[in-house]
Design an enzyme around this catalytic site. Structure first.
Site, mmCIF file in Angstrom:
data_model
loop_
_atom_site.group_PDB
_atom_site.id
_atom_site.type_symbol
_atom_site.label_atom_id
_atom_site.label_comp_id
_atom_site.label_asym_id
_atom_site.label_seq_id
_atom_site.Cartn_x
_atom_site.Cartn_y
_atom_site.Cartn_z
ATOM 1 N N ARG A 1 12.521 -6.051 2.218
ATOM 2 C CA ARG A 1 12.311 -4.623 1.942
ATOM 3 C C ARG A 1 13.492 -3.792 2.442
ATOM 4 N NH1 ARG A 1 6.761 -1.751 3.679
ATOM 5 N NH2 ARG A 1 7.477 -2.086 5.816
ATOM 6 N N ARG B 1 3.875 -8.437 13.884
ATOM 7 C CA ARG B 1 3.020 -7.419 13.253
ATOM 8 C C ARG B 1 1.874 -8.079 12.497
ATOM 9 N NH1 ARG B 1 6.862 -4.095 9.660
ATOM 10 N NH2 ARG B 1 5.195 -2.590 9.469
ATOM 11 N N ARG C 1 -6.100 1.292 11.556
ATOM 12 C CA ARG C 1 -5.635 -0.088 11.686
ATOM 13 C C ARG C 1 -6.567 -0.925 12.552
ATOM 14 N NH1 ARG C 1 -0.076 1.246 10.355
ATOM 15 N NH2 ARG C 1 1.255 -0.570 10.348
ATOM 16 N N LYS D 1 0.810 -1.223 0.000
ATOM 17 C CA LYS D 1 0.000 0.000 0.000
ATOM 18 C C LYS D 1 0.845 1.275 0.000
ATOM 19 C CE LYS D 1 -1.236 -0.297 4.897
ATOM 20 N NZ LYS D 1 0.079 -0.884 5.242
ATOM 21 N N ARG E 1 14.311 -1.406 7.954
ATOM 22 C CA ARG E 1 13.631 -0.927 9.159
ATOM 23 C C ARG E 1 13.728 -2.000 10.244
ATOM 24 N NH1 ARG E 1 7.881 0.953 6.856
ATOM 25 N NH2 ARG E 1 7.318 -0.006 8.843
HETATM 26 P P1 AMP Z 1 3.889 1.243 9.004
HETATM 27 O O1 AMP Z 1 4.959 2.094 8.437
HETATM 28 O O2 AMP Z 1 2.520 1.652 8.555
HETATM 29 O O3 AMP Z 1 4.114 -0.226 8.788
HETATM 30 O O4 AMP Z 1 3.901 1.476 10.589
HETATM 31 C C1 AMP Z 1 5.044 1.181 11.371
HETATM 32 C C2 AMP Z 1 4.674 1.168 12.845
HETATM 33 O O5 AMP Z 1 4.149 2.448 13.222
HETATM 34 C C3 AMP Z 1 3.601 0.178 13.249
HETATM 35 O O6 AMP Z 1 4.117 -1.124 13.472
HETATM 36 C C4 AMP Z 1 3.069 0.829 14.528
HETATM 37 O O7 AMP Z 1 3.958 0.620 15.608
HETATM 38 C C5 AMP Z 1 3.112 2.304 14.176
HETATM 39 N N1 AMP Z 1 1.845 2.753 13.536
HETATM 40 C C6 AMP Z 1 1.692 3.226 12.264
HETATM 41 N N2 AMP Z 1 0.409 3.541 12.005
HETATM 42 C C7 AMP Z 1 -0.259 3.253 13.153
HETATM 43 C C8 AMP Z 1 -1.633 3.313 13.521
HETATM 44 N N3 AMP Z 1 -2.580 3.720 12.664
HETATM 45 N N4 AMP Z 1 -1.966 2.938 14.783
HETATM 46 C C9 AMP Z 1 -1.042 2.512 15.661
HETATM 47 N N5 AMP Z 1 0.262 2.395 15.373
HETATM 48 C C10 AMP Z 1 0.659 2.759 14.131
#
Ligand code: AMP
Length: 210
Positions: free
Chosen positions: A124, A168, A88, A15, A157
């Site tokens: 990644r 996750r 989420r 996404k 990351r």
């Molecule tokens: P992402 O880059 O979207 O995979 O997000 C990386 C990390 O950021 C996640 O594993 C969460 O720890 C935190 N995070 C990102 N978006 C959210 C959200 N909407 N709610 C809670 N934690 C978030």
């Protein structure tokens, strides 16, 4: 394409890549809560200090903190957004309804199998600012280890390490179903099969939106 878009999908479902591309080609703003949170950590802000450990462990940051950060970074009166990584869970989906008010949006669910995802995520690599995303197998950089655009070193990351990725995925599955049911009941849910190359998926998204 009118209105805002909400991209829902497991970590690594593509996404973020698709949001960047659509944002460029159709003048959306791409807002990723993960990127906003990582920027806070990089700045060493109070919020950044609070969320660092939670994120490194692959846990979700609290709904209230993420909602505040998101609101502070939106200008819905003048921009159309692609929401990437938010919401989420069901609670966040309801909060997003309050945030967007009467502005219309459509939800796209990136449907993909979990094993494929673990492979994608552990391969990644991203530029330091997170803006340029590569995959060692499916979309490698031209020069190994370097960003095609900035020439800087690519990084993995912390939350893309295998054990964290599995954690996750577990969290994702537990929280996603009630949210999808919510969007389905509101007639806002579009599903796309998110297996395939970035170009194939991009074309599928354009097709469902048109
Ligand atoms: P992402 O880059 O979207 O995979 O997000 C990386 C990390 O950021 C996640 O594993 C969460 O720890 C935190 N995070 C990102 N978006 C959210 C959200 N909407 N709610 C809670 N934690 C978030």
């Amino acid at each position: 394409m009118s209105g805002n878009l909400v991209f829902v999908g497991a970590p690594g479902s593509g996404k973020g890549t698709q949001a960047s591309k659509l944002a460029t080609n159709f003048s959306f703003e791409h807002v990723s809560t993960g990127d906003l949170l990582r920027a806070e950590i990089a700045k060493e802000s109070e919020l950044g200090k609070k969320v660092k450990k939670v994120m490194e462990d692959g846990q979700l940051v609290s709904d209230d903190l993420v909602a505040e950060l998101l609101k502070a970074n939106l200008d819905l009166d003048s921009k159309k957004y692609i929401f990437d990584g938010y919401p989420r869970n069901l609670n966040q989906a309801k909060t997003l309804d309050e945030i967007v008010g009467n502005y219309p949006y459509q939800v796209i669910f990136f449907d993909i199998n979990t094993d494929a995802l673990v492979e994608r995520l552990t391969n990644r690599r991203v530029s330091r600012d997170g803006k340029h995303i590569y995959n060692l197998k499916f979309n490698p950089p031209k020069v190994p280890g370097k960003c095609d655009v900035t020439g800087q070193d690519l990084i993995q990351r912390d939350d893309d390490k295998e054990e964290v990725v599995r954690n996750r995925m577990k969290i994702f599955h537990e929280s996603i179903e009630p949210m999808l049911a919510y969007y389905e009941s509101k007639g806002k849910l579009l599903k796309i099969d998110a297996m395939g190359s970035p170009d194939e998926i991009y074309n599928k998204i354009k097709a469902v939106l048109e």
